[in-house]
Enzyme design. Structure first.
Site, PDB file in Angstrom:
ATOM      1  N   ARG A  15       0.820  -1.231   0.000  1.00  0.00           N
ATOM      2  CA  ARG A  15       0.000   0.000   0.000  1.00  0.00           C
ATOM      3  C   ARG A  15       0.850   1.276   0.000  1.00  0.00           C
ATOM      4  O   ARG A  15       0.486   2.282   0.610  1.00  0.00           O
ATOM      5  CB  ARG A  15      -0.963   0.042   1.202  1.00  0.00           C
ATOM      6  CG  ARG A  15      -1.953  -1.078   1.251  1.00  0.00           C
ATOM      7  CD  ARG A  15      -2.954  -1.021   0.086  1.00  0.00           C
ATOM      8  NE  ARG A  15      -3.599  -2.301  -0.028  1.00  0.00           N
ATOM      9  CZ  ARG A  15      -3.102  -3.326  -0.754  1.00  0.00           C
ATOM     10  NH1 ARG A  15      -2.014  -3.196  -1.475  1.00  0.00           N
ATOM     11  NH2 ARG A  15      -3.741  -4.465  -0.778  1.00  0.00           N
TER      12      ARG A  15
HETATM   13  N1  EPU Z   1     -12.894 -10.533   7.999  1.00  0.00           N
HETATM   14  C1  EPU Z   1     -13.743 -10.680   9.090  1.00  0.00           C
HETATM   15  N2  EPU Z   1     -14.604  -9.672   9.385  1.00  0.00           N
HETATM   16  C2  EPU Z   1     -14.632  -8.528   8.668  1.00  0.00           C
HETATM   17  C3  EPU Z   1     -13.758  -8.353   7.574  1.00  0.00           C
HETATM   18  C4  EPU Z   1     -12.889  -9.379   7.265  1.00  0.00           C
HETATM   19  O1  EPU Z   1     -13.751 -11.700   9.763  1.00  0.00           O
HETATM   20  O2  EPU Z   1     -15.441  -7.638   9.014  1.00  0.00           O
HETATM   21  C5  EPU Z   1     -11.985 -11.614   7.665  1.00  0.00           C
HETATM   22  C6  EPU Z   1     -12.321 -12.241   6.322  1.00  0.00           C
HETATM   23  O3  EPU Z   1     -13.288 -13.244   6.454  1.00  0.00           O
HETATM   24  C7  EPU Z   1     -10.985 -12.775   5.874  1.00  0.00           C
HETATM   25  C8  EPU Z   1      -9.993 -11.770   6.446  1.00  0.00           C
HETATM   26  O4  EPU Z   1     -10.675 -11.080   7.490  1.00  0.00           O
HETATM   27  O5  EPU Z   1     -10.737 -14.024   6.437  1.00  0.00           O
HETATM   28  C9  EPU Z   1      -9.457 -10.791   5.420  1.00  0.00           C
HETATM   29  O6  EPU Z   1     -10.542 -10.068   4.833  1.00  0.00           O
HETATM   30  P1  EPU Z   1     -10.610  -9.754   3.259  1.00  0.00           P
HETATM   31  O7  EPU Z   1     -10.420 -11.011   2.491  1.00  0.00           O
HETATM   32  O8  EPU Z   1     -11.849  -8.967   3.047  1.00  0.00           O
HETATM   33  O9  EPU Z   1      -9.323  -8.909   2.952  1.00  0.00           O
HETATM   34  P2  EPU Z   1      -8.755  -7.611   3.622  1.00  0.00           P
HETATM   35  O10 EPU Z   1      -7.370  -7.936   4.036  1.00  0.00           O
HETATM   36  O11 EPU Z   1      -9.671  -7.045   4.647  1.00  0.00           O
HETATM   37  C10 EPU Z   1      -7.680  -6.688   1.425  1.00  0.00           C
HETATM   38  C11 EPU Z   1      -7.491  -5.270   0.926  1.00  0.00           C
HETATM   39  C12 EPU Z   1      -8.734  -4.823   0.183  1.00  0.00           C
HETATM   40  C13 EPU Z   1      -9.028  -5.804  -0.955  1.00  0.00           C
HETATM   41  C14 EPU Z   1      -9.230  -7.188  -0.340  1.00  0.00           C
HETATM   42  C15 EPU Z   1      -9.531  -8.280  -1.368  1.00  0.00           C
HETATM   43  C16 EPU Z   1      -6.114  -4.045   2.572  1.00  0.00           C
HETATM   44  C17 EPU Z   1      -6.126  -3.105   3.714  1.00  0.00           C
HETATM   45  N3  EPU Z   1      -7.309  -4.370   2.086  1.00  0.00           N
HETATM   46  O12 EPU Z   1      -8.736  -6.619   2.378  1.00  0.00           O
HETATM   47  O13 EPU Z   1      -8.447  -3.561  -0.364  1.00  0.00           O
HETATM   48  O14 EPU Z   1     -10.182  -5.405  -1.662  1.00  0.00           O
HETATM   49  O15 EPU Z   1      -8.023  -7.562   0.353  1.00  0.00           O
HETATM   50  O16 EPU Z   1      -8.549  -8.357  -2.320  1.00  0.00           O
HETATM   51  O17 EPU Z   1      -5.037  -4.466   2.138  1.00  0.00           O
HETATM   52  C18 EPU Z   1      -8.644  -1.204  -0.146  1.00  0.00           C
HETATM   53  O18 EPU Z   1      -7.416  -1.212  -0.216  1.00  0.00           O
HETATM   54  O19 EPU Z   1      -9.305  -0.167  -0.067  1.00  0.00           O
HETATM   55  C19 EPU Z   1      -9.307  -2.491  -0.137  1.00  0.00           C
HETATM   56  C20 EPU Z   1     -10.599  -2.598   0.045  1.00  0.00           C
END
Ligand code: EPU
Length: 335
Positions: free
Chosen positions: A188
């Site tokens: 990021r």
């Molecule tokens: N999870 C929860 N509860 C929640 C949210 C997430 O339990 O409320 C769990 C999910 O089930 C999963 C884990 O946390 O096991 C990770 O969640 P997710 O797969 O949604 O990925 P993330 O790490 O939260 C990252 C990027 C997103 C991108 C997604 C998918 C960052 C900060 N975020 O999210 O990017 O869309 O992967 O590729 O790196 C952004 O940068 O604005 C963004 C949305």
């Protein structure tokens, strides 16, 4: 709102910034400059600097929260710099997918894009050609400029995975090309420093268009399932912490585990779908959103000892200049 021809490009006075961000909160800019090509961007930037203003760059506003109030000075918007073309075809009109012969599709799978090109348009163009590498960003709003500056991405890849070189406006006012190896992007963080992204050359892997499309469709379905894609938000608010410190829990999971999904401030609320998203349910103000960010940070810090770092950029109004102290009675000075 009025415009002026004193700038070297289209310029709006007292332009609304909230409508130019996906969270839809925030104030106005004294000047919003809208260059139409890289040279105009350079001239606008130089003109602002010549007036003693440090211009702020505005892309798609997808990762940006703007404070309320009037921002003095100049904001440079890249909204008119959306061109995407193939290397050597700068003068041609239209999206590249319509123009690429089958042999060339395999020989030179590259695109050039200006900073205002939208990420959805880039994903669409590459996917149609069967060029793989950027389909993991399907459904991500915003522009190439913002996406490269912050290395947008997620589970299925980061934007810098496909960047071969970038053209930047350097702090000395010159346009320069930097190879990927010179840039050292990180999680990021595009690591551009003071450089302003003007455009980039993107390189892809050649595959069957149907295969790339199928992957993009699968990612989009998954994204729609777990993120509030159609609501007003700025995407993920916080960076994911170092997994060694958080036992592998993402920022969204930490917020969820701490009960943060229940929090609201005015019309800003944490998304019930994903704890790392704040949504503007209608009439939220910038103050609502910014206070809710601090509420979440405090909550996670109290429960886990981890201090979440924001991924979104926040534009704050400059501090008012201190007023000169009133002369003390009897002190020497003007009679
Ligand atoms: N999870 C929860 N509860 C929640 C949210 C997430 O339990 O409320 C769990 C999910 O089930 C999963 C884990 O946390 O096991 C990770 O969640 P997710 O797969 O949604 O990925 P993330 O790490 O939260 C990252 C990027 C997103 C991108 C997604 C998918 C960052 C900060 N975020 O999210 O990017 O869309 O992967 O590729 O790196 C952004 O940068 O604005 C963004 C949305």
């Amino acid at each position: 709102m009025s415009s002026s021809d004193k700038w070297p490009c289209a310029a709006l006075r007292d332009a609304d910034l909230s409508a130019r961000t996906t969270m839809r909160v925030g104030g106005t800019a004294e000047w919003l400059l809208e260059p139409a090509d890289p040279e105009e961007l350079r001239e606008a930037w130089l003109a602002a600097r010549a007036r003693g203003l440090e211009p702020r760059m505005l892309g798609g506003g997808a990762n940006l929260i703007v404070e309320g109030g009037r921002f003095p000075g100049a904001v440079i918007s890249t909204a008119r710099m959306r061109r995407i073309f193939r290397p050597g075809h700068e003068g041609e009109e239209g999206l590249p997918s319509a123009q690429v012969a089958p042999l060339e599709r395999e020989r030179d799978p590259r695109l050039v894009a200006w900073c205002g090109a939208t990420l959805p348009a880039l994903v669409r163009a590459a996917t149609k050609l069967g060029w793989s590498g950027i389909e993991g960003l399907v459904g991500v709003p915003g522009t190439l400029g913002g996406g490269i500056a912050m290395n947008a991405g997620g589970r299925w890849g980061d934007l810098w995975d496909v960047v071969q070189s970038v053209r930047v406006l350097a702090p000395d006012g010159e346009l320069r090309d930097l190879e990927r190896a010179d840039c050292r992007p990180a999680y990021r963080n595009g690591n551009l420093g003071e450089n302003v992204l003007v455009g980039a050359v993107l390189g892809f892997a050649v595959e069957k268009p149907a295969d790339v499309q199928a992957r993009a469709d699968e990612y989009l379905t998954e994204k729609n399932r777990v993120q509030p894609v159609s609501e007003r938000s700025s995407g993920c608010i916080f960076k994911n912490p170092d997994p060694e410190l958080s036992a592998g829990r993402s920022a969204g999971k930490l917020i969820d585990d701490c009960g943060g999904k229940r929090l609201t401030r005015g019309a800003a609320r944490v998304s019930p779908l994903h704890g790392n998203f704040i949504v503007n349910t209608g009439t939220a103000t910038a103050a609502d959103v910014l206070t809710l960010i601090e509420d979440l940070r405090d909550l996670v810090a109290q429960r886990t000892g981890l201090r979440l770092e924001t991924e979104v950029r926040i534009w704050r109004l400059p501090e008012p200049a201190p007023r000169p102290a009133a002369p003390r009675a009897g002190a020497g000075g003007a009679p």
